[in-house]
Design a protein around this motif. Structure first.
Motif, PDB file in Angstrom:
ATOM      1  N   LEU A 239       0.823  -1.206   0.000  1.00 22.05           N
ATOM      2  CA  LEU A 239       0.000   0.000   0.000  1.00 22.05           C
ATOM      3  C   LEU A 239       0.858   1.258   0.000  1.00 22.05           C
TER       4      LEU A 239
ATOM      5  N   ALA B 125       1.943   1.648  -3.503  1.00 16.52           N
ATOM      6  CA  ALA B 125       0.817   2.065  -4.342  1.00 16.52           C
ATOM      7  C   ALA B 125       0.481   3.532  -4.124  1.00 16.52           C
ATOM      8  N   ARG B 126       0.484   3.970  -2.875  1.00 13.74           N
ATOM      9  CA  ARG B 126       0.159   5.370  -2.577  1.00 13.74           C
ATOM     10  C   ARG B 126       1.238   6.309  -3.103  1.00 13.74           C
TER      11      ARG B 126
ATOM     12  N   LEU C  96       0.556   6.613  -6.721  1.00 16.00           N
ATOM     13  CA  LEU C  96      -0.609   7.483  -6.909  1.00 16.00           C
ATOM     14  C   LEU C  96      -0.223   8.957  -6.737  1.00 16.00           C
ATOM     15  N   SER C  97       0.553   9.250  -5.709  1.00 16.88           N
ATOM     16  CA  SER C  97       0.886  10.652  -5.411  1.00 16.88           C
ATOM     17  C   SER C  97       1.855  11.249  -6.418  1.00 16.88           C
TER      18      SER C  97
ATOM     19  N   PRO D 256     -10.386   8.348  -6.261  1.00 13.36           N
ATOM     20  CA  PRO D 256      -9.054   8.008  -5.730  1.00 13.36           C
ATOM     21  C   PRO D 256      -8.970   6.571  -5.211  1.00 13.36           C
TER      22      PRO D 256
ATOM     23  N   LEU E 110      -6.556   3.650  -6.669  1.00 13.77           N
ATOM     24  CA  LEU E 110      -5.631   2.914  -5.809  1.00 13.77           C
ATOM     25  C   LEU E 110      -5.838   1.412  -5.951  1.00 13.77           C
ATOM     26  N   SER E 111      -7.096   0.950  -5.845  1.00 13.65           N
ATOM     27  CA  SER E 111      -7.349  -0.492  -5.804  1.00 13.65           C
ATOM     28  C   SER E 111      -7.275  -1.143  -7.171  1.00 13.65           C
TER      29      SER E 111
ATOM     30  N   PHE F 278      -3.043   1.266  -9.058  1.00 19.20           N
ATOM     31  CA  PHE F 278      -1.739   1.423  -8.422  1.00 19.20           C
ATOM     32  C   PHE F 278      -1.391   0.278  -7.478  1.00 19.20           C
ATOM     33  N   LEU F 279      -2.364  -0.266  -6.757  1.00 22.30           N
ATOM     34  CA  LEU F 279      -2.065  -1.406  -5.885  1.00 22.30           C
ATOM     35  C   LEU F 279      -1.734  -2.660  -6.700  1.00 22.30           C
TER      36      LEU F 279
ATOM     37  N   ASP G  78      -7.258  -1.489   4.947  1.00 17.46           N
ATOM     38  CA  ASP G  78      -5.875  -1.845   4.594  1.00 17.46           C
ATOM     39  C   ASP G  78      -5.580  -3.337   4.757  1.00 17.46           C
TER      40      ASP G  78
END
Length: 290
Positions: A21, A24-25, A28-29, A63, A67-68, A71-72, A239
């Motif tokens: 995570l 992934a975050r 994303l950022s 978002p 993420l799911s 990016f994850l 999470d």
């Protein structure tokens, strides 16, 4: 297994998930393109259209969907060992999956039915070795022909290493039907096929998205053959990966279809942003030719 051991497995799994995570975050950022990315934005519009959401409510989920769904999976798929060594990396979830497989070990044949949520590759990676552990033989996995390229990539090659793959082309479907009839296919993993435009051979999702349905042909055939079908659902929650086994589907095909519809509707109600097959639903929005 003692509570202390279970707690230790859960903590080890939490460390893996925290790392995924975090990666992934970070992705994303630091994403430099449009936000949400184009295909996520299209999925958000499709989700809103089918779920009766306001644009603002749907955009608020963008978002989490990015993420799911993007990016994850990118984070954990970057290392194929996350699939090959998944029992060491997600030991608590793997234990839940193995316990579910063991609980129905007495059935000569059985089909596991999963759903198009974003963690499906992880669930499949846990389920197939669990079948081998319990039964001492490889299971079968039904895979859509459109995913052939992914299964030959580094991220997907593990599937054919641990399971016998059956494709959904005409040759594969003949193999499937023959193996189910003669008993050589003992354990099979399928994805319930949806969503699609309601019509012949589909069942509408009346509670959540009545303009969507899922294909019922294979499910009805399995039930009519007397082969038990065991649903397993999953979702990302707080999470962590929440995996849940459900009771065997009813022995009446109509009741089995209705029960399956209820499971999909529940998933869509709780986490529509994690439904991984909105592109198929987007295709269903296209008007039929006159």
């Amino acid at each position: 297994m003692s509570d202390d051991v279970i707690d230790e497995l859960a903590q080890r799994e939490a460390r893996t998930l925290d790392a995924w995570l975090a990666a992934a975050r970070l992705r994303l950022s630091t994403h430099t393109g449009p936000m949400p990315p184009r295909f996520i934005a299209e999925n958000v519009k499709t989700m809103a259209a089918y779920m009766g959401m306001t644009p603002a409510a749907a955009d608020a989920l963008a978002p989490a969907m990015a993420l799911s769904q993007m990016f994850l999976p990118s984070a954990y798929s970057s290392d194929p060992e996350n699939f090959r060594d998944i029992r060491a990396r997600l030991p608590h979830s793997s234990m839940i999956v193995r316990d579910g497989v063991a609980s129905v070990a007495e059935h000569p044949q059985l089909v596991y039915a999963a759903f198009h949520m974003t963690g499906f590759p992880l669930v499949a990676a846990m389920l197939v070795p669990a079948v081998f552990d319990v039964h001492g033989s490889r299971g079968h996995v039904l895979v859509a022909q459109r995913n052939a390229a992914w299964l030959t990539s580094d991220a997907g090659r593990w599937v054919s290493e641990i399971a016998d793959v059956i494709w959904t082309d005409s040759r594969g479907l003949r193999q499937l039907h023959a193996g189910l009839h003669d008993g050589t296919i003992r354990r099979l993993l399928i994805l319930v096929d949806g969503p699609h435009r309601p019509g012949q051979g589909t069942h509408p999702l009346m509670r959540q998205a009545p303009t969507l349905g899922f294909k019922t042909g294979l499910l009805r055939r399995l039930i009519d053959m007397g082969i038990p079908v065991l649903p397993v659902t999953h979702r990302w929650a707080d999470d962590r990966l929440d995996i849940e086994w459900h009771p065997l589907l009813p022995s009446s095909s109509d009741d089995a279809v209705a029960t399956t519809a209820g499971l999909i509707e529940s998933l869509l109600q709780r986490h529509p942003e994690q439904w991984n097959n909105w592109p198929a639903a987007r295709a269903a929005l296209t008007p039929r030719p006159a």
